[in-house]
Design a protein around this motif. Structure first.
Motif, PDB file in Angstrom:
ATOM      1  N   CYS A  10       0.692  -1.260   0.011  1.00  0.00           N
ATOM      2  CA  CYS A  10       0.021  -0.145  -0.030  1.00  0.00           C
ATOM      3  C   CYS A  10       1.077   1.198   0.014  1.00  0.00           C
ATOM      4  CB  CYS A  10      -1.091  -0.132   1.000  1.00  0.00           C
ATOM      5  SG  CYS A  10      -1.908   1.510   1.460  1.00  0.00           S
TER       6      CYS A  10
ATOM      7  N   HIS B   5      -3.949  -5.753   0.459  1.00  0.00           N
ATOM      8  CA  HIS B   5      -5.088  -4.663   0.346  1.00  0.00           C
ATOM      9  C   HIS B   5      -5.594  -4.637  -0.720  1.00  0.00           C
ATOM     10  CE1 HIS B   5      -2.214  -2.505   3.463  1.00  0.00           C
ATOM     11  NE2 HIS B   5      -1.470  -3.339   2.704  1.00  0.00           N
ATOM     12  N   PRO B   6      -6.950  -3.795  -1.038  1.00  0.00           N
ATOM     13  CA  PRO B   6      -7.377  -3.909  -2.266  1.00  0.00           C
ATOM     14  C   PRO B   6      -6.438  -3.233  -3.341  1.00  0.00           C
ATOM     15  CG  PRO B   6      -8.803  -2.880  -0.781  1.00  0.00           C
ATOM     16  CD  PRO B   6      -7.510  -3.249  -0.010  1.00  0.00           C
ATOM     17  N   HIS B  30     -12.234  -2.669   5.306  1.00  0.00           N
ATOM     18  CA  HIS B  30     -10.530  -2.635   5.064  1.00  0.00           C
ATOM     19  C   HIS B  30     -10.101  -1.329   5.460  1.00  0.00           C
ATOM     20  CE1 HIS B  30      -6.772  -3.736   3.784  1.00  0.00           C
ATOM     21  NE2 HIS B  30      -6.787  -2.622   3.315  1.00  0.00           N
ATOM     22  N   CYS B  34      -7.384   0.132   8.063  1.00  0.00           N
ATOM     23  CA  CYS B  34      -6.002   0.348   7.386  1.00  0.00           C
ATOM     24  C   CYS B  34      -5.791   1.615   7.032  1.00  0.00           C
ATOM     25  CB  CYS B  34      -6.090  -0.689   5.976  1.00  0.00           C
ATOM     26  SG  CYS B  34      -4.593  -0.308   5.059  1.00  0.00           S
ATOM     27  N   CYS B  37      -4.549   2.548   3.374  1.00  0.00           N
ATOM     28  CA  CYS B  37      -5.638   2.838   2.483  1.00  0.00           C
ATOM     29  C   CYS B  37      -6.538   3.957   2.867  1.00  0.00           C
ATOM     30  CB  CYS B  37      -6.599   1.481   2.320  1.00  0.00           C
ATOM     31  SG  CYS B  37      -5.422   0.126   1.520  1.00  0.00           S
TER      32      CYS B  37
HETATM   33 ZN    ZN Z   1      -4.926  -1.311   3.234  1.00  0.00          ZN
END
Ligand code: ZN
Lengths: 206, 216
Positions: A10, B5-6, B30, B34, B37
């Protein structure tokens, strides 16, 4: 839809955001605050003139017809008028806030077209107020008792002022920051510390 | 630490509001867990907003628009917003807080087969079904493949499959190319979105049907 939709990292890209010079950001944000604080119809007209045609353009693209696009304008701008007090200018631009209001209205409208059900599930997916300290809210109800007053008076003065300002004078964290001439982040962290201490003092009662 | 993660395009569609509701709920949950994100979706919202709203020239309002504007501002009423109190969810003697998007949607009671039980979210969404899935300690879901896809968001406890171990918040997207048999050592709670019935090995399908129906 099928494919690798998950990612093992991420990375927030930084430095790619460029300021959009054409957007009168400050004026829009000021107008939104005026709508919230004084139900200012002139400020609302300014917002309406700026956003409504753009929302309609988005709606036509999204739904493929003018009538539904106008409904989106109505839903979005009604929320702007009635929910302006939920906008916090320190959390982002007015354009971003209004975009999320429009996105939510559009999401609910698309679902209504598909399932024929009137529901506002977008509010659960993208809450308009995102308060990470939501669990402090239940705590607020208990704050009136004399015992808690006693504990509050035992807090260090800096923390005590914040707790009293937020819970008894009902000032916003932003107002308090301005009033005490300290950054909002400091208000938040002092409040957090104070609540931690109070919880520890109160043990299971809270 | 959350490792799964997406991906970028999924997050972008999420921010645009163009994903089905169940997938949006999974991503919202999520994102709530997170911080990384969270930053990404905020940045995406800013980018989308300036895309839509950047040209400054206000277009002249026609009569319909002016009428609409006046009708909206007719009253001074505001929408009251109630404080959100996060409910506590208890399972297997543990108390956890469900992400808001999941907690706020009505669901059925839990019912199960063996160590696996699920509560279906009452969310009408075409072929997609979403559930809370609870697996007791040492429980597992038999090896299966999917014709569609399956999203698993681990909410609490431990969970592993052929690709490794997961932590709460991990967002796992499986599709037809994968087969996996998730299991848990000390019990876990997941949120799942499944797009079609699962397929177990043919010879065992009869035996395993109840669990297949349970999970979809
Ligand atoms: Zn994430």
């Amino acid at each position: 839809m099928i494919g690798q939709q998950q990612s093992v990292d991420c990375n927030v890209k930084s430095g790619t955001r460029k300021a959009v010079q054409d957007t009168p950001s400050q004026a829009l944000s000021d107008a939104l605050v005026k709508v919230a604080t004084s139900r200012d119809r002139k400020a609302f007209a300014y917002l309406f003139e700026y956003f409504a045609p753009k929302i309609k353009r988005f709606g036509v693209k999204q739904f493929g017809n003018e009538a539904q696009a106008m409904e989106l304008v109505q839903d979005t701008m009604t929320s702007v008028w009635r929910k302006a007090h939920l906008y916090h200018h320190d959390k982002g631009a007015a354009t971003t806030w209004i975009y999320t209001v429009m996105r939510n209205a559009s999401f609910d409208a698309l679902r209504k077209m598909k399932s024929n059900k009137e529901e506002h599930i977008s509010e659960d997916i993208w809450p308009i107020i995102q308060d990470s300290q939501t669990d402090d809210e239940g705590f607020k109800d208990h704050l009136q008792t004399a015992q808690i007053q006693k504990y509050i008076n035992k807090l260090p003065p800096a923390q005590r002022d914040i707790v009293k300002g937020v819970y008894f004078q009902e000032m916003s964290q932003e107002q308090l920051a301005e009033h005490l001439n300290i950054p909002v982040g400091t208000v938040k962290s002092r409040l957090r510390l104070a609540l931690q201490k109070l919880r520890a003092e109160l043990g299971d009662q809270a | 630490m959350i490792k799964h993660h997406p991906n970028e395009s999924l997050l972008e569609q999420f921010v645009e509001g163009s994903l089905p509701a169940s997938i949006s709920v999974a991503i919202a949950a999520h994102v709530e867990l997170c911080p990384c994100c969270q930053k990404k979706t905020q940045a995406l919202e800013e980018a989308k907003a300036s895309q839509q709203f950047s040209d400054a020239a206000p277009l002249a309002l026609d009569a319909d628009m002016i009428q609409l504007m006046e009708s909206i501002a007719l009253t001074d009423d505001v929408d009251e917003v109630h404080d959100y109190i996060q409910p506590t969810f208890s399972y297997q003697g543990r108390d956890v807080q469900l992400p808001r998007a999941i907690a706020n949607i009505d669901r059925t009671k839990f019912s199960g087969v063996g160590k696996v039980s699920r509560a279906r979210l009452l969310l009408e969404d075409g072929e997609l079904r979403s559930s809370l899935l609870e697996i007791e300690a040492e429980g597992e879901i038999p090896e299966h493949t999917h014709t569609g896809f399956e999203i698993t968001l681990l909410l609490d406890g431990d969970f592993s499959d052929e690709s490794g171990e997961y932590v709460p918040g991990d967002f796992i997207w499986q599709d037809g190319r994968h087969n996996h048999s998730p299991r848990t050592k000390s019990g876990c709670l997941c949120f799942t979105v499944v797009s079609s019935a699962l397929h177990f090995n043919k010879g065992l399908s009869k035996l395993l049907n109840p669990i297949g129906n349970l999970i979809y």
